[in-house]
Design a protein around this motif. Structure first.
Motif, PDB file in Angstrom:
ATOM      1  N   GLU A  94      37.092  30.754  47.011  1.00  0.00           N
ATOM      2  CA  GLU A  94      36.661  32.077  47.458  1.00  0.00           C
ATOM      3  C   GLU A  94      37.746  32.767  48.282  1.00  0.00           C
ATOM      4  OE1 GLU A  94      32.766  31.183  48.961  1.00  0.00           O
ATOM      5  OE2 GLU A  94      31.862  31.533  46.982  1.00  0.00           O
ATOM      6  N   THR A  95      38.479  31.995  49.047  1.00  0.00           N
ATOM      7  CA  THR A  95      39.614  32.565  49.783  1.00  0.00           C
ATOM      8  C   THR A  95      40.679  33.058  48.803  1.00  0.00           C
ATOM      9  OG1 THR A  95      39.202  30.940  51.507  1.00  0.00           O
ATOM     10  CG2 THR A  95      41.294  32.112  51.602  1.00  0.00           C
ATOM     11  N   LEU A  96      40.893  32.243  47.765  1.00  0.00           N
ATOM     12  CA  LEU A  96      41.873  32.596  46.744  1.00  0.00           C
ATOM     13  C   LEU A  96      41.481  33.896  46.039  1.00  0.00           C
ATOM     14  CD1 LEU A  96      44.326  30.851  46.016  1.00  0.00           C
ATOM     15  CD2 LEU A  96      42.988  29.817  44.190  1.00  0.00           C
ATOM     16  N   MET A  97      40.199  34.017  45.723  1.00  0.00           N
ATOM     17  CA  MET A  97      39.716  35.204  45.016  1.00  0.00           C
ATOM     18  C   MET A  97      39.821  36.447  45.897  1.00  0.00           C
ATOM     19  SD  MET A  97      36.509  33.456  43.016  1.00  0.00           S
ATOM     20  CE  MET A  97      35.691  34.980  42.607  1.00  0.00           C
ATOM     21  N   GLU A  98      39.531  36.269  47.178  1.00  0.00           N
ATOM     22  CA  GLU A  98      39.656  37.369  48.124  1.00  0.00           C
ATOM     23  C   GLU A  98      41.106  37.861  48.135  1.00  0.00           C
ATOM     24  OE1 GLU A  98      38.858  37.526  52.809  1.00  0.00           O
ATOM     25  OE2 GLU A  98      37.463  36.258  51.682  1.00  0.00           O
ATOM     26  N   GLY A  99      42.047  36.924  48.195  1.00  0.00           N
ATOM     27  CA  GLY A  99      43.458  37.281  48.200  1.00  0.00           C
ATOM     28  C   GLY A  99      43.862  37.988  46.921  1.00  0.00           C
ATOM     29  N   LEU A 100      43.335  37.508  45.794  1.00  0.00           N
ATOM     30  CA  LEU A 100      43.708  38.083  44.503  1.00  0.00           C
ATOM     31  C   LEU A 100      43.150  39.498  44.349  1.00  0.00           C
ATOM     32  CD1 LEU A 100      45.235  37.537  41.922  1.00  0.00           C
ATOM     33  CD2 LEU A 100      43.192  36.484  40.957  1.00  0.00           C
ATOM     34  N   ARG A 101      41.923  39.708  44.821  1.00  0.00           N
ATOM     35  CA  ARG A 101      41.320  41.049  44.738  1.00  0.00           C
ATOM     36  C   ARG A 101      42.165  42.053  45.516  1.00  0.00           C
ATOM     37  NH1 ARG A 101      36.279  38.542  45.527  1.00  0.00           N
ATOM     38  NH2 ARG A 101      35.190  38.285  43.534  1.00  0.00           N
ATOM     39  N   ALA A 102      42.673  41.595  46.657  1.00  0.00           N
ATOM     40  CA  ALA A 102      43.473  42.506  47.485  1.00  0.00           C
ATOM     41  C   ALA A 102      44.844  42.750  46.860  1.00  0.00           C
ATOM     42  CB  ALA A 102      43.613  41.915  48.887  1.00  0.00           C
ATOM     43  N   ALA A 103      45.393  41.734  46.186  1.00  0.00           N
ATOM     44  CA  ALA A 103      46.778  41.821  45.711  1.00  0.00           C
ATOM     45  C   ALA A 103      46.896  42.393  44.308  1.00  0.00           C
ATOM     46  CB  ALA A 103      47.416  40.431  45.757  1.00  0.00           C
ATOM     47  N   ALA A 104      45.807  42.393  43.549  1.00  0.00           N
ATOM     48  CA  ALA A 104      45.895  42.807  42.145  1.00  0.00           C
ATOM     49  C   ALA A 104      44.966  43.969  41.853  1.00  0.00           C
ATOM     50  CB  ALA A 104      45.565  41.617  41.229  1.00  0.00           C
ATOM     51  N   PRO A 105      45.409  45.187  42.090  1.00  0.00           N
ATOM     52  CA  PRO A 105      44.593  46.346  41.725  1.00  0.00           C
ATOM     53  C   PRO A 105      44.455  46.408  40.200  1.00  0.00           C
ATOM     54  CG  PRO A 105      46.781  47.030  42.438  1.00  0.00           C
ATOM     55  CD  PRO A 105      46.701  45.561  42.659  1.00  0.00           C
ATOM     56  N   GLY A 106      43.364  46.982  39.739  1.00  0.00           N
ATOM     57  CA  GLY A 106      43.153  47.020  38.302  1.00  0.00           C
ATOM     58  C   GLY A 106      42.352  45.832  37.811  1.00  0.00           C
ATOM     59  N   LEU A 107      41.945  44.984  38.748  1.00  0.00           N
ATOM     60  CA  LEU A 107      41.134  43.821  38.403  1.00  0.00           C
ATOM     61  C   LEU A 107      39.699  44.283  38.156  1.00  0.00           C
ATOM     62  CD1 LEU A 107      41.788  40.798  38.352  1.00  0.00           C
ATOM     63  CD2 LEU A 107      40.992  40.656  40.696  1.00  0.00           C
ATOM     64  N   GLU A 108      39.196  44.067  36.949  1.00  0.00           N
ATOM     65  CA  GLU A 108      37.841  44.550  36.658  1.00  0.00           C
ATOM     66  C   GLU A 108      36.799  43.471  36.851  1.00  0.00           C
ATOM     67  OE1 GLU A 108      37.244  47.020  33.302  1.00  0.00           O
ATOM     68  OE2 GLU A 108      39.258  47.865  33.393  1.00  0.00           O
ATOM     69  N   GLN A 109      37.174  42.226  36.605  1.00  0.00           N
ATOM     70  CA  GLN A 109      36.235  41.116  36.770  1.00  0.00           C
ATOM     71  C   GLN A 109      37.003  39.931  37.321  1.00  0.00           C
ATOM     72  OE1 GLN A 109      33.010  41.217  36.115  1.00  0.00           O
ATOM     73  NE2 GLN A 109      32.636  42.666  34.455  1.00  0.00           N
ATOM     74  N   LEU A 110      36.318  39.111  38.125  1.00  0.00           N
ATOM     75  CA  LEU A 110      36.942  37.888  38.628  1.00  0.00           C
ATOM     76  C   LEU A 110      35.849  36.873  38.928  1.00  0.00           C
ATOM     77  CD1 LEU A 110      39.530  36.419  39.572  1.00  0.00           C
ATOM     78  CD2 LEU A 110      39.132  37.391  41.846  1.00  0.00           C
ATOM     79  N   SER A 111      36.030  35.665  38.448  1.00  0.00           N
ATOM     80  CA  SER A 111      35.031  34.629  38.713  1.00  0.00           C
ATOM     81  C   SER A 111      35.704  33.263  38.684  1.00  0.00           C
ATOM     82  CB  SER A 111      33.921  34.654  37.649  1.00  0.00           C
ATOM     83  OG  SER A 111      33.012  33.581  37.843  1.00  0.00           O
ATOM     84  N   TYR A 112      35.127  32.322  39.397  1.00  0.00           N
ATOM     85  CA  TYR A 112      35.540  30.936  39.174  1.00  0.00           C
ATOM     86  C   TYR A 112      34.690  30.386  38.045  1.00  0.00           C
ATOM     87  CZ  TYR A 112      31.640  30.164  42.424  1.00  0.00           C
ATOM     88  OH  TYR A 112      30.424  30.189  43.045  1.00  0.00           O
ATOM     89  N   THR A 113      35.212  29.438  37.322  1.00  0.00           N
ATOM     90  CA  THR A 113      34.504  28.925  36.146  1.00  0.00           C
ATOM     91  C   THR A 113      34.475  27.403  36.226  1.00  0.00           C
ATOM     92  OG1 THR A 113      36.514  28.799  34.809  1.00  0.00           O
ATOM     93  CG2 THR A 113      35.320  30.887  34.777  1.00  0.00           C
ATOM     94  N   GLY A 114      34.379  26.758  35.074  1.00  0.00           N
ATOM     95  CA  GLY A 114      34.461  25.304  35.034  1.00  0.00           C
ATOM     96  C   GLY A 114      33.329  24.608  35.781  1.00  0.00           C
ATOM     97  N   SER A 115      33.601  23.355  36.159  1.00  0.00           N
ATOM     98  CA  SER A 115      32.545  22.539  36.769  1.00  0.00           C
ATOM     99  C   SER A 115      32.118  23.099  38.124  1.00  0.00           C
ATOM    100  CB  SER A 115      33.010  21.090  36.904  1.00  0.00           C
ATOM    101  OG  SER A 115      34.218  21.029  37.639  1.00  0.00           O
ATOM    102  N   LEU A 116      32.991  23.853  38.764  1.00  0.00           N
ATOM    103  CA  LEU A 116      32.607  24.451  40.045  1.00  0.00           C
ATOM    104  C   LEU A 116      31.496  25.477  39.853  1.00  0.00           C
ATOM    105  CD1 LEU A 116      33.092  24.568  43.048  1.00  0.00           C
ATOM    106  CD2 LEU A 116      34.907  26.230  42.654  1.00  0.00           C
TER     107      LEU A 116
END
Length: 580
Positions: free
Chosen positions: A168-190
Motif C-alpha cells: 500500500e505504501t508502494l501504491m501510494e508512491g506510484l499514484r503520486a509519481a505516475a500521472p495518467g494512472l487510471e487503475q492500480l491494484s495489487y493482485t496475486g495471492s495477496l
DNA sequence: GCCGTTTTCGGCCCGACTGTTTTCAGTCG
C-alpha cells in the motif's frame, strides 16, 4: 507415528516433480499436483476421511490416489514414490526450485552431465560445463547462474498483513509519481488474502505504459531493478521483497486483473468453463472461435460473460466457488464495516500498553459500538495478570469508564472479561466463582502446545465444557513462520464448541490469523459461530481487525455468522444462554 | 489420474518472453 496431511501432500508433490523431470504424461502430473494441493488445504486429517469412506469425495482425489493415501497411512511409504525417488532423487527435484530452470533441462543436466543437486549445479556452472551442452549457450548458463543467486537470496515468505502494508505504501508512491494512472491494484495471492505471500504483484492501467514503469522503478523503496521494459518491470525492494508491476491499456483491465489475481487453479477451472461455451479466455479477454476478441474493462464483466456473478478474490481457490456461483449461493462475505465490537483487548491491568479508557476511546474512534476488556489471568510469566481480587477492582474501573461514556451521551459500552489460561492439566487459571462475575470469559492455550494430540485436545474440550467459558481464543496457538499450532483434533473442538455454545475466535494478530481460513470454513459448515478479535495490546492494534476479516472471508464467512457483528444485547443473550 | 449442464471416453488454460533458433522448445506467471 502416522503421516500428517502435510507429509502426504509433500509425497504427491514429489511424485509430480519426479514425473515432470522424467517427462511423463502432463495430465497425470497435474492430477498429482491437484491432489497434493487439495490435501494440503483439508480441515481434517486424511485418516478421518478414510474412516468415513469419504476420500473420493474430495475434489481432485479419485480411486487411484485414494488407494495410495490408504497405503501411505498404513505403511508410511508408497512403492510408486520409492521407484520415482530412484529415478529422479530429491537432490535432482530440488533443482526445479531454481528460477529459469525447468524439468526438461533438469533432466538433461542430470542424465547428460550427472548433476544431481543444487551444489553440483553451482560447481558445474563455475567450471563452465553447461555451455558445452547442445542448445545451451553462454547466455543460458548465465541465466541459470542468476537464478541460483536469486534462489539463495530469496526472502522467505512474509505474513499477509506485512505485505499489505508494504504494497500500500508502494501504491501510494506510484499514484503520486505516475500521472495518467487510471487503475492500480495489487493482485496475486495477496489479493486473495493468503496468510503469507512470497512476492508482491501489482497491476496498473494507463495509456502511456512506459511512463508508469519508469515511475515505478524510480520509487525510493526500490533497491535493485531486475528487469524493466515498456509494459513490465521486476524490482527488489530494500525490504528484500520482489515486486512485479504490469501495465496495460484500460480496456483490458478487467481480464488482466482476473488473470493476475489467480489462483492458477481457479483460472484453469474458469478457462475450462469458457471453453465449454466455445470461448478461449486469457488476460487479453475472451476469444471467440472466429478469432474476434471480447475485451473486459471491469472484472465483473469477465464473470458475467459466463453468466456468473463476480466471485470475491478470497474465494478463488477452485474450492467449490464455481458451483456456488452457478447456483447463486455465494456467501455475502463479512466486511470490516459489519463489525460492531472487539471482544479481545488488553490493558495495563496485564501486558497491554494503554488504560481501559484509552483502549475504549480508540475503539469508539474506529467505529465500534462495544468492546470487551480481557486481560490475562495471573499465570506463569504474564506480568501483572489479574487475580480474583484484582478483577473486583478492575470491575469498578470498567463501571467508571462506562459511566463516563454515558455521562457524555455516548452509546458505547465496555464489557468486563478476562483471558484465562488453560493450564497443562486442562484446568482454568481462575476459579469458577471469579469467572461467574464477568460479562465474558475467553479461554486460551499459551503453554504446553506441544502435548500429544489427545492430550492437548482434551484440555481444550474441558475448557469448552466449563459453563463460564464463552470464547476460545487463537485455538491452535500457531505463530506464522515461527511455530506450528497445537496438534488439535479440530473436528472434535468444533463439535464441542457448537454443543456448548462456545464461540471460536479468529485472532487478527498479523502473525497469528488463527483460526485459519480452512478451519473457519469447516466450523461454519458444521454450524459454529465465529468471533473476529484484534487481541490488541495497544490502541494502534485495533487496525488488525482487517486481517481477521480477510481470514474470515477466505473461510466463506458472512456477517450473521460472526458474533461481534451482532448488537451487544444479542451477543450477551448468546453468552448468557451458555452459562445456564 | 480425474471427471461429466455435450462426455463413463476423450478431453484436460493461455500468452509472453527468451535464447538459440531458421520454426521452436523451455520457462514463467
Amino acid at each position: 507415528m502416522s503421516l500428517s496431511n502435510r507429509d502426504i501432500a509433500d509425497v504427491f508433490q514429489a511424485i509430480a516433480d519426479s514425473m515432470e523431470i522424467l517427462g511423463e504424461d502432463r495430465f497425470r502430473i497435474l492430477a498429482y499436483r491437484r491432489a497434493s494441493e487439495a490435501i494440503a488445504d483439508l480441515p481434517m486429517p486424511l485418516a478421518d476421511y478414510r474412516a468415513r469412506n469419504a476420500l473420493e469425495e474430495i475434489p481432485g482425489i479419485g480411486k487411484t490416489i485414494a488407494d495410495k493415501i490408504g497405503v501411505l497411512l498404513d505403511s508410511g511409504s508408497l512403492p510408486l514414490y520409492e521407484r520415482l525417488n530412484a529415478q529422479a532423487p530429491p537432490g535432482v527435484r530440488d533443482m526445479l526450485q531454481a528460477p529459469n530452470l525447468g524439468p526438461r533441462n533438469v533432466k538433461r543436466l542430470y542424465t547428460e552431465l550427472g548433476i544431481a543437486s543444487l551444489d553440483d549445479l553451482r560447481a558445474a556452472i563455475a567450471e563452465g560445463k553447461l555451455r558445452g551442452l547442445k542448445g545451451f549457450g553462454a547466455k543460458s548458463e548465465e541465466r541459470i547462474r542468476q537464478g541460483l543467486d536469486l534462489l539463495a537470496q530469496r526472502e522467505k515468505r512474509i505474513v499477509m498483513p506485512h505485505a499489505l502494508s508494504i504494497v500500500e505504501t508502494l501504491m501510494e508512491g506510484l499514484r503520486a509519481a505516475a500521472p495518467g494512472l487510471e487503475q492500480l491494484s495489487y493482485t496475486g495471492s495477496l489479493r486473495r488474502a493468503r496468510p503469507t505471500v512470497g512476492d508482491l504483484d501489482l497491476l496498473a492501467a494507463a495509456t502511456d505504459t512506459g511512463a508508469v514503469i519508469r515511475a515505478f522503478t524510480g520509487l525510493p523503496q526500490v533497491a535493485r531493478i531486475v528487469s524493466a521494459g515498456e509494459a513490465k518491470a521486476t524490482v527488489i525492494l530494500h525490504s528484500g521483497m520482489q515486486a512485479d508491476l504490469m501495465v496495460l491499456p484500460p480496456a483490458r483491465w478487467g481480464s488482466a486483473l482476473q488473470h493476475f489475481t489467480g489462483s492458477k487453479e481457479h483460472n484453469i477451472r474458469f478457462r475450462e468453463l469458457a471453453l465449454a461455451r466455445g470461448l478461449s479466455f486469457s488476460e487479453q479477454g475472451f476469444k471467440r472461435q472466429d478469432g474476434t476478441l471480447i475485451e473486459c474493462a471491469a472484472e465483473a464483466e469477465v464473470y458475467a460473460t459466463l453468466d456468473l456473478p463476480w466471485i470475491p478474490p478470497e474465494l478463488r481457490e477452485d474450492k467449490s466457488e464455481f458451483d456456488a456461483a452457478r447456483s447463486k449461493s455465494l456467501p455475502r462475505l463479512v466486511t470490516l464495516a459489519d463489525l460492531q465490537a472487539d471482544l479481545h483487548m488488553h490493558s495495563t491491568w496485564s501486558d497491554g500498553r494503554a488504560s481501559i479508557a484509552e483502549m475504549a476511546a480508540a475503539a469508539q474512534a474506529n467505529g465500534l459500538c462495544y468492546i470487551a476488556i480481557t486481560d490475562h489471568s495471573a499465570y506463569l510469566g504474564v506480568t501483572g495478570g489479574v487475580t480474583p481480587e484484582r478483577l473486583e477492582r478492575q470491575a469498578a474501573e470498567v463501571a467508571q469508564v462506562n459511566a463516563d461514556f454515558a455521562a457524555r451521551g455516548f452509546d458505547f459500552r465496555v464489557l468486563h472479561g478476562v483471558e484465562v489460561d488453560i493450564t497443562p492439566d486442562g484446568d482454568l487459571a481462575l476459579p469458577d466463582e471469579a469467572l461467574a462475575k464477568l460479562d465474558l470469559v475467553i479461554a486460551s492455550l499459551h503453554v504446553s502446545l506441544r502435548q500429544p494430540r489427545e492430550q492437548v485436545t482434551a484440555r481444550l474440550l474441558r475448557a469448552i465444557a466449563n459453563p463460564h467459558v464463552d470464547i476460545i481464543a487463537h485455538p491452535t496457538g500457531r505463530i506464522l513462520g515461527r511455530r506450528d499450532g497445537a496438534d488439535l483434533d479440530m473436528e472434535a473442538v468444533i463439535q464441542a464448541a457448537i454443543a456448548h455454545g462456545v464461540l471460536l475466535e479468529i485472532n487478527s494478530g498479523p502473525d497469528r490469523l488463527d483460526l485459519d481460513a480452512m478451519h473457519v470454513r469447516r466450523a461454519l459448515e458444521l454450524g459454529a459461530t465465529i468471533v473476529i478479535n484484534s487481541d490488541a495490546h495497544h490502541p494502534d492494534n485495533l487496525t488488525w481487525l482487517r486481517y481477521g476479516v480477510l481470514t474470515a472471508r477466505r473461510g466463506w464467512a458472512s456477517a450473521d455468522q460472526i458474533a461481534n457483528s451482532w448488537p451487544a444485547e444479542d451477543l450477551l443473550t448468546k453468552v448468557r444462554q451458555k452459562s445456564q
